[in-house]
Design a protein around this motif. Structure first.
Motif, PDB file in Angstrom:
ATOM      1  N   SER A  51       1.397  -1.232  -0.091  1.00  0.00           N
ATOM      2  CA  SER A  51       0.173   0.243  -0.004  1.00  0.00           C
ATOM      3  C   SER A  51       1.237   1.065   0.340  1.00  0.00           C
ATOM      4  O   SER A  51       1.839   1.254  -0.105  1.00  0.00           O
ATOM      5  N   GLY A  52      -0.106   2.116   0.019  1.00  0.00           N
ATOM      6  CA  GLY A  52       1.064   3.404  -0.189  1.00  0.00           C
ATOM      7  C   GLY A  52       1.922   3.907   1.045  1.00  0.00           C
ATOM      8  O   GLY A  52       2.333   4.341   1.722  1.00  0.00           O
ATOM      9  N   THR A  53       1.088   3.323   2.693  1.00  0.00           N
ATOM     10  CA  THR A  53       0.872   3.388   3.731  1.00  0.00           C
ATOM     11  C   THR A  53       2.435   2.299   4.055  1.00  0.00           C
ATOM     12  O   THR A  53       3.458   3.244   4.917  1.00  0.00           O
ATOM     13  N   THR A  79      -3.974  15.938   5.520  1.00  0.00           N
ATOM     14  CA  THR A  79      -3.357  14.759   4.449  1.00  0.00           C
ATOM     15  C   THR A  79      -4.735  13.662   5.119  1.00  0.00           C
ATOM     16  O   THR A  79      -5.328  13.429   6.457  1.00  0.00           O
ATOM     17  N   LEU A  82      -3.351   8.271   7.310  1.00  0.00           N
ATOM     18  CA  LEU A  82      -2.482   6.950   7.302  1.00  0.00           C
ATOM     19  C   LEU A  82      -1.269   7.257   7.751  1.00  0.00           C
ATOM     20  O   LEU A  82      -0.167   6.652   7.889  1.00  0.00           O
ATOM     21  N   VAL A  83      -0.424   8.677   7.010  1.00  0.00           N
ATOM     22  CA  VAL A  83       0.403   9.514   7.058  1.00  0.00           C
ATOM     23  C   VAL A  83       1.201   9.277   7.892  1.00  0.00           C
ATOM     24  O   VAL A  83       1.909   9.502   8.937  1.00  0.00           O
ATOM     25  N   THR A 125       3.190  17.491   0.370  1.00  0.00           N
ATOM     26  CA  THR A 125       2.329  15.672  -0.661  1.00  0.00           C
ATOM     27  C   THR A 125       1.396  16.719  -1.160  1.00  0.00           C
ATOM     28  O   THR A 125       1.228  18.230  -1.360  1.00  0.00           O
ATOM     29  N   LEU A 127      -1.944  16.396  -3.111  1.00  0.00           N
ATOM     30  CA  LEU A 127      -2.814  15.738  -2.210  1.00  0.00           C
ATOM     31  C   LEU A 127      -4.051  16.393  -3.635  1.00  0.00           C
ATOM     32  O   LEU A 127      -3.848  17.291  -4.068  1.00  0.00           O
ATOM     33  N   ASP A 151       4.612  12.791  -0.984  1.00  0.00           N
ATOM     34  CA  ASP A 151       3.844  11.478  -0.741  1.00  0.00           C
ATOM     35  C   ASP A 151       3.215  11.966  -1.415  1.00  0.00           C
ATOM     36  O   ASP A 151       2.213  13.577  -1.947  1.00  0.00           O
ATOM     37  N   ALA A 153       0.707   9.913  -3.142  1.00  0.00           N
ATOM     38  CA  ALA A 153      -0.142   8.887  -3.352  1.00  0.00           C
ATOM     39  C   ALA A 153      -1.351   8.872  -4.627  1.00  0.00           C
ATOM     40  O   ALA A 153      -1.592   8.052  -5.119  1.00  0.00           O
ATOM     41  N   SER A 175      -0.211   5.400  -4.259  1.00  0.00           N
ATOM     42  CA  SER A 175      -0.840   5.000  -3.753  1.00  0.00           C
ATOM     43  C   SER A 175      -1.327   4.034  -5.237  1.00  0.00           C
ATOM     44  O   SER A 175      -1.834   4.894  -6.193  1.00  0.00           O
ATOM     45  N   ALA A 177      -4.407   1.902  -4.385  1.00  0.00           N
ATOM     46  CA  ALA A 177      -5.198   1.976  -3.412  1.00  0.00           C
ATOM     47  C   ALA A 177      -6.717   2.082  -3.791  1.00  0.00           C
ATOM     48  O   ALA A 177      -7.084   2.931  -5.294  1.00  0.00           O
ATOM     49  N   LYS A 180      -7.459   5.895  -5.925  1.00  0.00           N
ATOM     50  CA  LYS A 180      -6.597   6.882  -6.967  1.00  0.00           C
ATOM     51  C   LYS A 180      -5.481   6.951  -7.742  1.00  0.00           C
ATOM     52  O   LYS A 180      -4.387   5.601  -8.069  1.00  0.00           O
ATOM     53  N   GLU A 186      -5.558  -2.717  -3.669  1.00  0.00           N
ATOM     54  CA  GLU A 186      -4.392  -2.332  -1.918  1.00  0.00           C
ATOM     55  C   GLU A 186      -2.742  -2.275  -3.392  1.00  0.00           C
ATOM     56  O   GLU A 186      -2.656  -3.746  -2.881  1.00  0.00           O
ATOM     57  N   GLY A 187      -2.483  -0.965  -3.222  1.00  0.00           N
ATOM     58  CA  GLY A 187      -0.601  -1.394  -3.362  1.00  0.00           C
ATOM     59  C   GLY A 187      -0.620   0.105  -3.738  1.00  0.00           C
ATOM     60  O   GLY A 187      -0.524   0.976  -3.356  1.00  0.00           O
ATOM     61  N   PHE A 351     -10.216  14.887   3.211  1.00  0.00           N
ATOM     62  CA  PHE A 351     -10.432  13.749   4.069  1.00  0.00           C
ATOM     63  C   PHE A 351     -11.142  15.603   5.446  1.00  0.00           C
ATOM     64  O   PHE A 351     -11.691  16.686   5.494  1.00  0.00           O
TER      65      PHE A 351
HETATM   66  C1  LIG Z   1      -4.345   7.568   0.497  1.00  0.00           C
HETATM   67  C2  LIG Z   1      -3.633   8.097   0.635  1.00  0.00           C
HETATM   68  C3  LIG Z   1      -2.152   7.515   1.417  1.00  0.00           C
HETATM   69  C4  LIG Z   1      -1.890   6.273   1.535  1.00  0.00           C
HETATM   70  O1  LIG Z   1      -2.177   5.944   0.673  1.00  0.00           O
HETATM   71  P1  LIG Z   1      -2.848   4.359   1.194  1.00  0.00           P
HETATM   72  O2  LIG Z   1      -2.440   2.860  -0.840  1.00  0.00           O
HETATM   73  O3  LIG Z   1      -4.026   3.558   1.383  1.00  0.00           O
HETATM   74  O4  LIG Z   1      -2.091   3.662   1.583  1.00  0.00           O
HETATM   75  C5  LIG Z   1      -1.199   8.101   1.616  1.00  0.00           C
HETATM   76  N1  LIG Z   1      -0.984   9.467   1.384  1.00  0.00           N
HETATM   77  C6  LIG Z   1      -2.400  10.171   1.198  1.00  0.00           C
HETATM   78  C7  LIG Z   1      -2.223  11.529   1.421  1.00  0.00           C
HETATM   79  C8  LIG Z   1      -3.002   9.617   0.821  1.00  0.00           C
HETATM   80  O5  LIG Z   1      -4.402  10.417  -0.294  1.00  0.00           O
END
Ligand SMILES: *Cc1c(COP(=O)(O)O)cnc(C)c1O
Length: 414
Positions: A51-53, A79, A82-83, A125, A127, A151, A153, A175, A177, A180, A186-187, A351
């Protein structure tokens, strides 16, 4: 919550424009997704994670291994939760930096005041696909000897000049996920410029992300179900119904998909899911070009609404999963959500809160950030933000309906 005059009411638009999977993507096969993504990003090498995380956790462990005396990681106050969880899971110390007013970019003055010889990394980020300028952040990082992890993602495919976002920083994560851009359910992907950092990331992944066949089997089933259900006629079932139920319960975190488990399990994504990703990735450039064109066509309509701020790229050329708007105040924003969130037309929240305002994060947040008057810009942004899906399934009539509704609500602020 349904509106009779909403032309979209009969079906459901997803909150972000993910690339729809074809059933033929799901045929049997085995492939390596990392080199295909490196190719897409035009970088030498990419590393695939679960995952991105997970990619962020691997990156943080790798950097901490290279500089064990540094343990502080600075992240933006608005953000993905998960970060924050990733920093804590990596055993590091979280610091939260405010944003510039009406912007998704870090407040560089506050950032530079926060950073010192203990700072391991700073996480600017991109975003929602919007590209932030990172020169000033790189200068702050350089001055204190910290690394920059971008970031990205939500910004796979975003460019600065001819380069992928993140390719000029120490590390960038993307990410894969649901929701996204490209998704294998999930990746995550990590890129690193410096061969030593790259090697450190590979070694950490080897140690922390084994193959886990049971989790992989579950992800494969989830990916197949997602491919089947991600279409306008079925999204009311998979997305709309749970959304409307969460809104009925006034549970905004569930409605926005902001509830995350405290710990992320790291594992190697399986070869079949990678093969699905490789097949879908071939369609991503054309899909993103269509989204870009749709955005260019629709942005003027949004900019024309009085007293609304449309957030745009600070530099470069972002991706367009959604449009991000700031309304004049919380009352207007909440009125817009009352009218549109849950009505099937793809209006949502990126968010719900600034990080310190998530009840489930509070024990992880530094005390200074929890004070009511801390991080004013991020909190003001969280109170006024709203996203509109840029899915190709949102037709012109529905987009105009959204714009008219927003214009009506914001008129009251004058
Ligand atoms: C979704 C997201 C993540 C985490 O990615 P995952 O693949 O869901 O774990 C991190 N940072 C931002 C800004 C995100 O939107």
């Amino acid at each position: 919550m349904q509106f009779a005059d909403n032309p979209q009411a009969w079906h459901e638009v997803p909150p972000t424009a993910g690339l729809p999977l074809h059933l033929s993507d799901l045929l049997p096969g085995r492939a390596d997704l990392a080199p295909a993504i490196a190719d897409f990003l035009q970088v030498e090498h990419a590393q695939l994670e679960s995952s991105g995380t997970a990619a962020l956790i691997v990156a943080l462990h790798a950097l901490h291994g290279l500089a064990p005396h540094r343990h502080i990681v600075v992240i933006p106050a608005y953000t993905c939760p998960l970060v924050a969880l990733a920093v804590v899971q990596a055993g590091l110390t979280l610091r939260i930096c405010d944003l510039q007013p009406d912007s998704l970019a870090l407040d560089t003055q506050m950032l530079s005041d926060m950073c010192d010889s203990r700072t391991l990394a700073i996480l600017p980020t991109h975003l929602c696909g919007r590209v932030s300028a990172i020169h000033d952040i790189q200068a702050v990082a350089q001055a204190c000897g910290a690394w920059v992890i971008e970031d990205a993602a939500q910004a796979l495919g975003a460019k600065v000049g001819n380069d992928s976002v993140g390719s000029q920083s120490d590390i960038a994560i993307f990410s894969l996920a649901v929701g996204k851009g490209l998704s294998i359910y999930e990746g995550g992907v990590l890129i690193a410029r410096d061969p030593a950092i790259r090697a450190a990331c590979a070694a950490v992944s080897q140690r922390l992300a084994p193959a886990r066949p049971l989790i992989e089997a579950q992800r494969a089933i989830e990916l197949a179900a997602y491919a089947l259900l991600y279409r306008p006629a079925l999204l009311p079932l998979s997305y709309g119904r749970p959304l409307r139920h969460a809104l009925y319960l006034d549970d905004w975190l569930a409605a926005a998909g902001d509830c995350f488990p405290a710990r992320t399990v790291l594992h190697k994504p399986g070869k079949w899911r990678q093969a699905v990703g490789v097949r879908a990735l071939k369609r991503l450039p054309a899909f993103q070009a269509d989204l870009h064109q749709q955005a260019v066509r629709r942005l003027p309509q949004l900019r024309a609404i009085n007293s609304i701020t449309v957030l745009e790229d600070e530099e470069g050329k972002g991706t367009w999963p959604v449009f991000i708007l700031l309304l004049p105040d919380r009352a207007d924003r909440d009125a817009a959500l009352q009218a549109l969130w849950g009505s099937g037309c793809g209006v949502s929240l990126p968010f719900v809160h600034a990080l310190p305002d998530y009840p489930y994060l509070q024990e992880l947040i530094p005390a200074a950030a929890l004070e009511k008057r801390a991080l004013p810009n991020a909190r003001r942004l969280a109170a006024r933000i709203l996203s509109i899906s840029n899915s190709p399934w949102l037709d012109d009539a529905s987009f105009s309906y959204i714009c008219a509704t927003l214009a009506n609500i914001c008129k009251r602020s004058y």
